[in-house]
Design an enzyme around this catalytic site. Structure first.
Site, PDB file in Angstrom:
ATOM      1  N   LYS A  50       6.313  16.942  -2.426  1.00 62.55           N
ATOM      2  CA  LYS A  50       5.648  17.684  -0.787  1.00 62.55           C
ATOM      3  C   LYS A  50       5.893  16.751   0.606  1.00 62.55           C
ATOM      4  O   LYS A  50       6.855  17.751   1.728  1.00 62.55           O
ATOM      5  CB  LYS A  50       3.921  17.502  -0.888  1.00 62.55           C
ATOM      6  CG  LYS A  50       3.251  17.568   0.315  1.00 62.55           C
ATOM      7  CD  LYS A  50       1.836  18.195  -0.498  1.00 62.55           C
ATOM      8  CE  LYS A  50       0.316  16.927  -0.096  1.00 62.55           C
ATOM      9  NZ  LYS A  50       0.718  16.732   1.656  1.00 62.55           N
ATOM     10  N   ASN A  51       6.057  15.540   0.722  1.00 67.46           N
ATOM     11  CA  ASN A  51       4.899  14.466   1.802  1.00 67.46           C
ATOM     12  C   ASN A  51       6.558  14.631   2.329  1.00 67.46           C
ATOM     13  O   ASN A  51       7.283  13.891   3.421  1.00 67.46           O
ATOM     14  CB  ASN A  51       4.174  13.625   1.463  1.00 67.46           C
ATOM     15  CG  ASN A  51       2.804  13.245   1.314  1.00 67.46           C
ATOM     16  OD1 ASN A  51       2.277  14.344   1.549  1.00 67.46           O
ATOM     17  ND2 ASN A  51       2.390  12.875   0.929  1.00 67.46           N
ATOM     18  N   CYS A  94      -6.607  16.763   5.231  1.00 70.20           N
ATOM     19  CA  CYS A  94      -7.566  16.113   3.966  1.00 70.20           C
ATOM     20  C   CYS A  94      -8.029  15.656   5.313  1.00 70.20           C
ATOM     21  O   CYS A  94      -7.915  14.349   5.912  1.00 70.20           O
ATOM     22  CB  CYS A  94      -7.185  15.104   3.066  1.00 70.20           C
ATOM     23  SG  CYS A  94      -6.253  16.593   1.800  1.00 70.20           S
ATOM     24  N   ARG A 112      -8.958   9.966  10.704  1.00 70.63           N
ATOM     25  CA  ARG A 112      -7.297   9.966  10.816  1.00 70.63           C
ATOM     26  C   ARG A 112      -6.537  10.044  12.482  1.00 70.63           C
ATOM     27  O   ARG A 112      -5.980  10.759  12.798  1.00 70.63           O
ATOM     28  CB  ARG A 112      -6.939  11.006  10.135  1.00 70.63           C
ATOM     29  CG  ARG A 112      -7.149  11.183   8.476  1.00 70.63           C
ATOM     30  CD  ARG A 112      -6.950  11.908   7.767  1.00 70.63           C
ATOM     31  NE  ARG A 112      -5.590  11.792   7.439  1.00 70.63           N
ATOM     32  CZ  ARG A 112      -4.896  12.959   6.348  1.00 70.63           C
ATOM     33  NH1 ARG A 112      -5.247  13.541   6.368  1.00 70.63           N
ATOM     34  NH2 ARG A 112      -3.636  12.523   6.201  1.00 70.63           N
ATOM     35  N   ASP A 164      -2.977   7.868  -2.809  1.00 69.56           N
ATOM     36  CA  ASP A 164      -3.009   9.913  -3.315  1.00 69.56           C
ATOM     37  C   ASP A 164      -3.106   9.867  -4.941  1.00 69.56           C
ATOM     38  O   ASP A 164      -2.527  10.956  -5.269  1.00 69.56           O
ATOM     39  CB  ASP A 164      -1.570  10.503  -3.254  1.00 69.56           C
ATOM     40  CG  ASP A 164      -1.456  10.749  -1.414  1.00 69.56           C
ATOM     41  OD1 ASP A 164      -2.159  10.417  -0.735  1.00 69.56           O
ATOM     42  OD2 ASP A 164      -0.222  10.562  -0.550  1.00 69.56           O
ATOM     43  N   ARG A 188      -2.276  23.802  -1.821  1.00 66.06           N
ATOM     44  CA  ARG A 188      -1.174  23.460  -0.925  1.00 66.06           C
ATOM     45  C   ARG A 188      -0.089  22.157  -1.315  1.00 66.06           C
ATOM     46  O   ARG A 188       0.983  22.387  -0.353  1.00 66.06           O
ATOM     47  CB  ARG A 188      -2.345  22.163   0.437  1.00 66.06           C
ATOM     48  CG  ARG A 188      -3.007  23.109   1.410  1.00 66.06           C
ATOM     49  CD  ARG A 188      -3.500  22.037   2.113  1.00 66.06           C
ATOM     50  NE  ARG A 188      -2.582  21.092   2.486  1.00 66.06           N
ATOM     51  CZ  ARG A 188      -3.266  20.046   2.654  1.00 66.06           C
ATOM     52  NH1 ARG A 188      -4.210  19.757   2.608  1.00 66.06           N
ATOM     53  NH2 ARG A 188      -2.435  18.527   2.741  1.00 66.06           N
TER      54      ARG A 188
END
Ligand code: EPU
Length: 433
Positions: A22-23, A117, A122, A307, A399
C-alpha cells in the site's frame, strides 16, 4: 455501514498470498505525474486508497486503465494544471505526494491538506522545509497548500524528524530539478526504496535510498516503463501475527523476508515458530502452548514498525505475563485500547506507553475499527476471542487490506462481511456455523 462478524477460537491453517505494498503504491501512483508517456505498474493492490488515488489522477486529466487484475497503465500527459483541491484529496493522507509531484512537473502545486488515520498531530513541516530548500515558496491557507517557484534548484535538506512522507515528497520534487539535492537523516522504509527504484527505472538518478543520505541528481525527463511494486510488509506482518495469535500453521507467501525480520524476531521471542524461505515465511503455534510476553518499541525502519503496533497489542493481550509497548513514532496511537478492553483485555495507556497484562481469554464484543491498523487488530482479537466479535466501521480496514475477509476465510477463519441491509442474526448464525 459494513461490519465484520467473527466467530473466534479457530486456528488458522493454509497459505496466504500477500498483495502489492500500500505505502509503496500510494507514492508510486502520484510519482507517475513526473513521467512522460505511459507507465505500466504491476502488483497494484486492490484497496480503497489506491482506487481513490486513481480517481484523483483521472479527475486531474490522467488516463488509468487496468490491463489485468493487478496491472495498471497510467498516462498523466493529460494533466494540464497543478491544482488538486477537490474533496477526495482532503480525505487521504498520501495525497500529500501530489504536492511534490506537481511541484516537480509544473514548478507549482495547489493541493488540499491531507487527511488520513487520526494519530494526533500529523504535521507536514518537514515536507515544506524540503520544498523551501529547493527554492519554492510555500504557504498553507484555508486548508490548501500552495507551493511555487520560478526555478527550483537542488540543495541539501536536513530532516529534523525522520519522515517517510517528507523523504518521498522531497525526492519527487527533486528528480526533475536542476542540480543535486541531498536529503540527510532520510527515512529508510522499504516503500521509500521502492519509490526511488521506480523513479530510477524511469530515468531518475537517485542514490542512497535505504540509507541515511539520499542524493538526487536532477534529470530533464523521465520516460515511462514497466515497474513491479514490492509486496506489502505490513499486510504480511498482519497475517504473521494473526496466525501467531489464533494458533495453527500459516505460510505467508510473496514477501521479502528481509523486510519481516523485526516482526519475525518478536514473534520468536513470544514462543512462535518461524521458518523463513526465499519469498515466504511459515508461522506456527500450537494452541496448547501459551504465548510469552514481550516488550516492543516502535521506531522508523529498520526498527519495529508502528503500523504493526496494534496487531501486536491484540496478540499480547492473551500472552502470559506483562508486556510493554512504547510508541516511538506517533503521539496518539493507542486509541483502540479502549476497544480491546471491551473484549476483556487488561491494558493501561500512559502517553506513548501501553502496559498489557495478559488475560486467559478475550471475549467477543462489538468493537470499532478506529483506523486501518487498529481495525485489523480488532479482527485479530476477534479471531482469538470466545464467542462472536462484531467489528464496525470496517471502511477503515478496506483502505489498506485487499480481500481481508476472503484471505482469512481461506485460512479457515469464520469471518463474514455484513451490510446494514443484511440480517445480523442470520450472519451471526452463519459465522458460528
Ligand atoms: N512528522 C513531522 N513533520 C513532518 C512529517 C512527519 O513532525 O513533516 C512526524 C510525524 O508527526 C510522526 C513522524 O514524523 O511523528 C513520522 O511520520 P511520517 O512522516 O514518517 O509518516 P507518514 O509519511 O505520514 C507513513 C505511512 C504511515 C506510517 C508512517 C510511519 C504512508 C502513506 N503512511 O506516514 O502508515 O505509520 O509512515 O512509518 O506511507 C498505515 O499504513 O497504517 C500508516 C499510517
Amino acid at each position: 455501514m459494513d461490519r465484520y462478524v467473527i466467530a473466534g477460537e479457530k486456528p488458522l491453517y493454509g497459505t496466504v498470498t500477500i498483495s502489492g505494498g500500500k505505502n509503496a503504491a500510494v507514492a508510486i501512483i502520484p510519482a507517475t505525474i513526473l513521467v512522460s508517456g505511459s507507465c505500466i505498474i504491476e502488483n497494484i493492490p486492490k484497496i480503497r486508497d489506491v482506487i481513490q488515488l486513481f480517481d484523483i489522477l483521472k479527475k486531474m486529466g490522467a488516463s488509468v486503465d487496468y490491463l489485468d487484475e493487478t496491472t495498471v497503465k497510467i498516462d498523466t500527459t493529460g494533466i494540464s494544471s497543478p491544482i488538486a483541491t477537490f474533496e477526495e484529496v482532503r480525505k487521504m493522507r498520501a495525497s500529500y505526494y501530489l504536492i511534490g509531484a506537481l511541484l516537480g512537473r509544473f514548478g507549482k502545486a495547489k493541493v488540499n491538506l491531507p487527511g488520513g488515520c487520526d494519530f494526533g498531530n500529523r504535521p507536514i513541516d518537514q515536507h515544506i522545509k524540503g520544498f523551501e530548500a529547493l527554492g519554492a515558496t510555500v504557504s498553507v491557507e484555508h486548508g490548501v497548500v500552495n507551493a511555487a517557484s520560478d526555478s527550483l534548484r537542488g540543495d541539501t535538506v536536513y530532516m529534523d524528524v525522520r519522515s517517510v512522507g517528507a523523504t518521498i515528497n522531497i525526492m519527487l520534487a527533486a528528480v526533475l530539478t536542476k542540480g543535486t539535492t541531498i536529503i540527510e537523516n532520510a527515512g529508510k522504509e522499504p516503500h521509500i526504496v521502492d519509490t526511488a527504484n521506480f523513479l530510477n527505472m524511469m530515468g531518475a538518478k537517485i542514490k542512497g535510498a535505504g540509507t541515511d543520505v539520499i542524493k538526487i541528481e536532477g534529470v530533464t525527463k523521465l520516460i515511462g516503463k514497466t515497474y513491479t511494486i514490492i509486496p506489502d510488509q505490513i499486510e504480511a506482518g498482519t497475517y504473521m501475527v494473526a496466525a501467531a495469535a489464533a494458533g495453527g500453521r500459516v505460510k505467508v507467501e510473496n514477501i521479502i523476508p528481509k523486510h519481516m525480520e523485526t516482526i519475525a524476531a518478536k514473534l520468536e521471542e513470544c514462543g512462535v515458530y518461524v521458518e523463513e524461505g526465499d519469498d515466504y515465511i511459515i508461522i506456527s503455534r500450537d494452541n496448547n502452548v501459551k504465548l510469552k510476553k514481550t516488550n516492543i518499541k516502535t521506531l522508523p525502519y529498520p526498527g519495529f514498525p508502528t503500523d504493526m503496533q496494534p496487531q501486536m497489542a491484540a496478540m499480547l493481550s492473551t500472552a502470559e505475563g506483562t508486556s510493554i509497548i512504547t510508541e516511538g513514532v506517533w503521539d496518539n496511537r493507542f486509541r483502540y485500547i479502549d476497544e480491546l478492553r471491551r473484549m476483556g483485555a487488561s491494558a493501561d495507556v500512559d502517553g506513548r506507553v501501553c502496559v498489557i497484562k495478559g488475560v486467559k481469554k478475550l471475549m467477543g464484543a462489538e468493537v470499532t475499527a478506529c483506523d486501518l491498523r487498529a481495525g485489523v487488530a480488532m479482527v485479530i482479537a476477534g479471531l482469538c476471542a470466545e464467542g462472536i466479535t462484531t467489528v464496525v466501521e470496517t471502511d477503515h480496514i478496506e483502505r489498506g487490506y485487499e480481500n481481508l475477509v476472503e484471505k482469512l476465510t481461506g485460512l479457515g477463519a469464520s469471518i463474514k462481511k455484513v451490510s446494514d441491509s443484511d440480517s445480523k442474526q442470520t450472519f451471526t448464525e452463519k459465522a458460528i456455523g
